[in-house]
Write a protein that holds these residues in place. Structure first.
Motif, short mmCIF file in Angstrom:
data_model
loop_
_atom_site.label_atom_id
_atom_site.label_comp_id
_atom_site.label_asym_id
_atom_site.label_seq_id
_atom_site.Cartn_x
_atom_site.Cartn_y
_atom_site.Cartn_z
N LEU A 138 0.83 -1.21 0.00
CA LEU A 138 0.00 0.00 0.00
C LEU A 138 0.86 1.26 0.00
O LEU A 138 1.89 1.32 0.69
CB LEU A 138 -0.91 0.02 1.22
N THR A 139 0.43 2.24 -0.74
CA THR A 139 1.16 3.50 -0.81
C THR A 139 0.50 4.60 0.01
O THR A 139 1.00 5.71 0.05
CB THR A 139 1.26 3.97 -2.27
N SER A 185 -1.91 5.51 3.80
CA SER A 185 -2.32 5.02 5.12
C SER A 185 -3.84 4.84 5.12
O SER A 185 -4.59 5.80 4.93
CB SER A 185 -1.92 6.01 6.20
N VAL A 213 -7.32 3.02 6.96
CA VAL A 213 -7.92 2.38 8.13
C VAL A 213 -9.30 1.89 7.73
O VAL A 213 -10.18 2.70 7.38
CB VAL A 213 -8.02 3.34 9.33
N SER A 245 -5.57 8.49 4.90
CA SER A 245 -4.69 9.64 5.10
C SER A 245 -3.86 9.76 3.83
O SER A 245 -2.87 9.05 3.65
CB SER A 245 -3.81 9.40 6.32
N PHE A 290 -7.17 10.50 12.20
CA PHE A 290 -5.72 10.35 12.20
C PHE A 290 -5.15 11.37 13.17
O PHE A 290 -5.67 12.48 13.29
CB PHE A 290 -5.16 10.55 10.79
#
Lengths: 122, 692
Positions: A29-30, A32, A34, A67, A91
């Motif tokens: 994954l590039t 962030s 959730v 994010s 975040f």
């Protein structure tokens, strides 16, 4: 500069399709991400042993927060939602929280969130 | 011989050298060529040409874009060489609109500057054509000034790490005093009260209210406001900017002078949606209705559920008469007021861990720090320090009282848990498999059941059953373990190690609870909200430093700890690599087992790979060094050669150009104590010495 955006998908499979767009050539994954899943709308009830007595009422949509380090991916735009800041998840970033709150108030200037009530005497 | 003196790149966190967005390397010391710009300070209207428009000028010691359209340039031609790297510095001021770009030899050094500040960029031109400053944005008037333009060739590059995380409020470290340090912010803009004059509120504050004889003004001391009423029915107040951050917040202010009997609740109040919790005078709990005294700092804790403004001043409908002089207002998340943070006009104030600051961590009583690199984690426990909240369920006889003891943070924000039986303190959450952790300190009780395990704080070392712990000093322990279910936070207290049901009265202290997905606990993730919070993973890389990395021969030394106890995640790749990933000198943990492995590639062709360099365990320090020279590779671990290969020769054209602690976007999960690069291949003996 990171920015927070919130999304809802029909189910986890749809969310995963969108998430796969954010992987590099090696599958990592590039961004962030959730996965909040089906957000609890009404909390469940549990007995003393922690067994579920009344099931929680869950959202019908599958929620994901991102994010973004840079511009959000265009293909995610159709799933974007703007719950009242900062919703059930945030975040831990001052700048992301401020940016999201500012964007929210630009979109919903008449909302209660953006219009604090008058001060009351103690 | 000192091997360190021969190194071309040395990164040692023990210097603790970093700032927001940078972790500094000790070597190489960057070197730059001569200044290439003439009249970069714009002292005279010469040496620069205004081109592609007329909406720019040089005056008052600056280059100025004035209502300039896209394409407006300010240009200077000087000699430079294609394919060399140059350092560009300039200062932007008087910014109100538009985007500035800097073009040099066929590429933009930058094309996105849209604020005042001093900017440093590196550019590698592809030709020797023109150099110019340029207005970049379509359909927008550009208004800003530029000064102190400098361009120098990079002779020896800096090998500092660009560092990003994008998290300050959920990132913590253990500082050199052994205390947990958080990211802090003063949510108030303009906490220095700039812009105040007679009955004129601070710049950026939302409102003011005056009635009758109420008035306010600055004093002779910077940052103070004197609020005054001459009769008992008048008022003088200023109102903060709207505070949108919700959750537990502390509002504090210093009362420097007071000549009237004014309750704290009148001096410092708020709009709705913020429930009063506690009030303090110099850290000692008082009633919110108590009168304030001069020379004290007052703080009030609220639980905010919506946007709120806060009010400072004098006077109420019930009447006060006199003066009060206030200074240093602060609004911050958390349960106790911390050191005042200056915030300028138009901005919050920040201190402690910043969004992109590297965390030099002293966990475990370390005398030297390590660079802490962690993956993204989410704390799903609400109000991780406020156990009085109803989110935490207390069986009959169990109660929580906040701010009763010095916590591992060094602040009076540890909670006292009082019990009259073995009743539970617990929280329900979404079912899953987690790592649960909480800081605990004995009170009159020292025996606990935590997540069903017997915990005895009286033994040495303490006994925690199948859980694990970390000693934080001063009687505090962080107890943690894996948990599957929907009640990962649950504590019961006992008077002795029989752990039998009882009706005895006793107490203990707790702080900082976390429930996070993963196989091991990461650093404490504070959460003062009624939702969950996430700390992002750390990312880091050097700029292009191929000129200080050996290409056909060289050595890479790494001194690190592995944090992850699981075998199937976080491969923890640390590498010398090329920009395109075709060339690598890579240390990584196997996804299947806990062995450390080595991979060397040149132009995407495998040169040498070696597994089982060493079996690695969490929180254990390992030193590994690899000689990656063509025809002569060797690798040592912890003082012994563990692999050699004398047959593979290569010619690398995809140059090793950077050091990265999270290669290939693999989230990091380690502590780095040293990372060192040599431009030559060290001998087997030297590799063994280096890794001893």
């Amino acid at each position: 500069m990171y920015i927070t955006r919130k999304y809802e998908f029909v189910d986890e499979a749809e969310a995963n399709k969108a998430i796969d767009l954010l992987r590099d050539e090696e599958g990592n994954l590039t961004q962030s991400i959730v996965k909040l899943g089906y957000i609890v709308k009404v909390a469940g009830e549990y007995d003393e042993e922690g067994n579920e007595v009344t099931a929680p009422v869950l959202s019908e949509k599958y929620a994901v927060d991102v994010s973004w380090s840079g511009e959000p991916h265009a293909d995610w735009e159709s799933a974007i939602v703007f719950p009242t800041p900062l919703g059930v998840h945030s975040f831990g970033s001052s700048s992301q929280r401020d940016e999201y709150a500012k964007t929210y108030c630009e979109l919903f200037p008449d909302s209660e969130y953006c219009n604090p009530p008058e001060i009351t005497e103690e | 011989m000192s091997l360190y003196s021969d190194a071309s790149l040395v990164f040692l966190p023990r210097g603790g050298a970093g700032k927001d967005g940078k972790a500094y390397s000790m070597k190489p010391v960057p070197e730059y060529g001569n200044e290439l710009v003439t009249n970069g300070g714009f002292d005279t209207d010469s040496d620069w040409n205004i081109t592609s428009g007329t909406d720019a000028n040089i005056s008052n010691g600056k280059a100025n874009f004035v209502n300039a359209a896209k394409g407006q340039r300010i240009q200077q031609n000087f000699s430079f060489t294609a394919n060399k790297t140059y350092k560009v510095i300039l200062e932007v001021s008087n910014y109100t609109s538009g985007i500035l770009g800097f073009y040099m030899g066929g590429v933009y050094a930058f094309n996105n500057v849209s604020a005042n500040g001093i900017y440093t960029y590196y550019v590698t031109p592809v030709n020797t054509a023109e150099v110019f400053l340029r207005a970049m944005q379509t359909g927008v008037s550009h208004n800003f000034s530029i000064d102190n333009v400098s361009v120098k060739e990079v002779v020896t590059p800096s090998a500092d790490f660009d560092f990003s995380r994008g998290s300050n409020l959920t990132a913590t470290r253990v500082d050199s005093n052994g205390l947990i340090e958080k990211g802090r912010e003063n949510l108030l803009e303009n906490s220095v009260w700039d812009g105040v004059s007679t009955d004129t509120k601070p710049t950026g504050w939302s409102n003011q209210f005056l009635s009758g004889t109420g008035t306010f003004d600055v004093t002779a001391t910077e940052g103070q406001i004197r609020f005054q009423t001459l009769d008992a029915s008048s008022r003088a107040f200023i109102y903060s900017p709207t505070i949108t951050t919700n959750g537990i917040v502390v509002v504090s202010v210093y009362v420097d002078e007071v000549t009237t009997a004014i309750p704290l609740s009148y001096l410092l109040s708020r709009s709705g949606s913020a429930t009063f919790l506690f009030a303090y005078e110099d850290g000692v709990e008082i009633n919110y209705s108590d009168n304030v005294q001069a020379g004290k700092r007052y703080s009030v804790v609220f639980n905010k559920t919506a946007s709120t403004t806060f009010r400072f001043g004098v006077g109420t409908s019930s009447g006060t008469l006199g003066d009060v002089v206030l200074s240093r207002p602060q609004i911050e998340i958390g349960l106790v007021a911390t050191e005042w943070i200056t915030s300028p006009v138009g901005s919050k104030g920040f201190a402690g861990i910043l969004e992109d600051s590297p965390r030099f961590d002293y966990s475990g009583g370390a005398s030297c720090p390590s660079l802490l690199l962690e993956p993204s984690r989410t704390n799903i426990l609400e109000y991780s320090e406020y156990f009085e909240d109803s989110f935490y369920i207390k069986d009959s006889g169990v109660s929580a009282t906040s701010n009763q003891i010095i916590s591992p943070e060094g602040l009076q924000n540890g909670s006292l848990i009082s019990v009259g039986s073995n009743g539970r303190l617990y929280a329900n959450h979404t079912s899953g498999t987690y790592i649960s952790s909480v800081f605990i300190k004995e009170g009159t009780f020292s025996h606990f059941k935590i997540s069903g395990q017997n915990v005895d704080l009286t033994t040495s070392p303490i006994s925690v059953g199948s859980l694990d712990f970390e000693d934080y000093g001063n009687g505090w322990y962080r107890i943690y373990g894996s948990y599957t279910g929907n009640r990962g936070f649950q504590i019961q207290a006992y008077p002795d190690n029989t752990y039998s049901s009882h009706t005895d009265s006793g107490n203990y202290y707790i702080y900082g609870a976390v429930i996070e997905e993963g196989s091991y606990p990461t650093s404490y993730i504070p959460n003062h909200s009624g939702g969950s919070v996430t700390r992002n993973a750390e990312e880091n890389t050097t700029a292009n430093i191929s000129s200080v990395i050996g290409q056909q021969e060289g050595t890479f030394f790494l001194d690190f700890e592995f944090l992850d106890g699981a075998t199937a995640e976080n491969q923890n790749w640390i590498a010398l690599e090329s920009e395109d990933g075709q060339s690598r000198v890579l240390f990584y943990k196997s996804a299947a087992t806990n062995d450390l492995r080595l991979l060397i590639t040149a132009d995407d062709i495998g040169v040498f790979s070696k597994s089982n360099l060493v079996a690695i365990s969490p929180n254990t320090r390992y030193k590994v060094a690899v000689r990656y020279s063509s025809g002569e590779q060797g690798v040592a671990a912890n003082g012994s050669m563990v692999g050699v290969n004398g047959t593979s020769t290569y010619t690398r054209t995809s140059l090793l150009s950077r050091v990265k602690f999270n290669e290939s976007n693999i989230q990091p999960s380690c502590r780095v104590h040293q990372a060192i690069v040599f431009e030559s291949g060290l001998t087997d003996s030297e590799l063994e010495t280096l890794t001893s």
